[in-house]
Design a protein around this motif. Structure first.
Motif: not given
Length: 224
Positions: A15-34
């Protein structure tokens, strides 16, 4: 027999190799910063979807669950059910068994027909296949469609269990979306990997050390 941890960490790496899984700071649907983002829609080539389907097939066979066919909720479930049915035919554990699949069309609902089914007739024990479970609403729709056809929802098969509580920060639910689905519909949810597997992967890979802390903090706050 359980789903092997090597299989799980291999999926996280894929998933990482394909860019499907990424780390950083992401605003998700729920409004959380994941601190991580998982978007299965980015498995978007023949090779990557073919390999994804093999992971789904393996997770389903490893679960030991009895099943007769697959159901893919529109839209993401359409390619997932198709590709996984293809992968299951080639899985040594099924000895060439040909697993049928079906999916629904969303458009028909607007005309009051209650959703039009495409593919094999829904019968027997049906496995619902999707990418992740966020709210569980699409699972509910699928369960209704399957039961209305006189078939039995046997399990939900997903790529990633985020193991995350729902709700506002000051009113977090006691259970994760996956646990809610299991309790509400009385069917098991089988995942290729979980947030726990992502954590284990981070612990074993020094290059991702900086993300280990943020994912760990996020899990402590929202995890189950």
């Amino acid at each position: 027999m359980g789903h092997t941890s090597s299989q799980r960490s291999e999926f996280v790496r894929f998933a990482l190799d394909q860019g499907v899984l990424r780390f950083g700071e992401f605003k998700v649907k729920s409004g959380r910063l994941s601190p991580y983002f998982f978007n299965a829609g980015l498995f978007n080539s023949g090779a990557s979807v073919g390999k994804l389907a093999q992971f789904y097939a393996q997770a389903l066979v490893d679960s030991g669950l009895d099943f007769d066919m697959l159901f893919g909720p529109a839209y993401k479930g359409i390619p997932l059910s198709t590709a996984t049915a293809c992968a299951l035919v080639n899985h040594p554990g099924l000895h060439g068994r040909d697993v049928p699949f079906a999916f629904n069309r969303k458009e028909a609902k607007a005309h009051g027909e209650g959703g039009t089914l495409v593919g094999a007739p829904l019968e027997g024990k049906v496995v619902i296949i999707d990418d992740v479970i966020t709210a569980g609403t699409s699972v509910g729709e699928s369960v209704e469609i399957i039961r209305a056809a006189g078939a039995e929802p046997a399990a939900v098969l997903i790529a990633l269990d985020r193991m995350e509580r729902a709700g506002a920060d000051d009113a977090l639910s006691g259970h994760s979306a996956v646990q809610e689905v299991e309790q509400r519909y009385g069917i098991p949810v089988v995942s290729i990997a979980t947030l726990g597997d992502i954590m284990a992967f981070l612990e074993d890979n020094a290059t991702f050390a900086e993300h280990q802390r943020t994912v760990s903090a996020y899990r402590a706050r929202y995890g189950v």
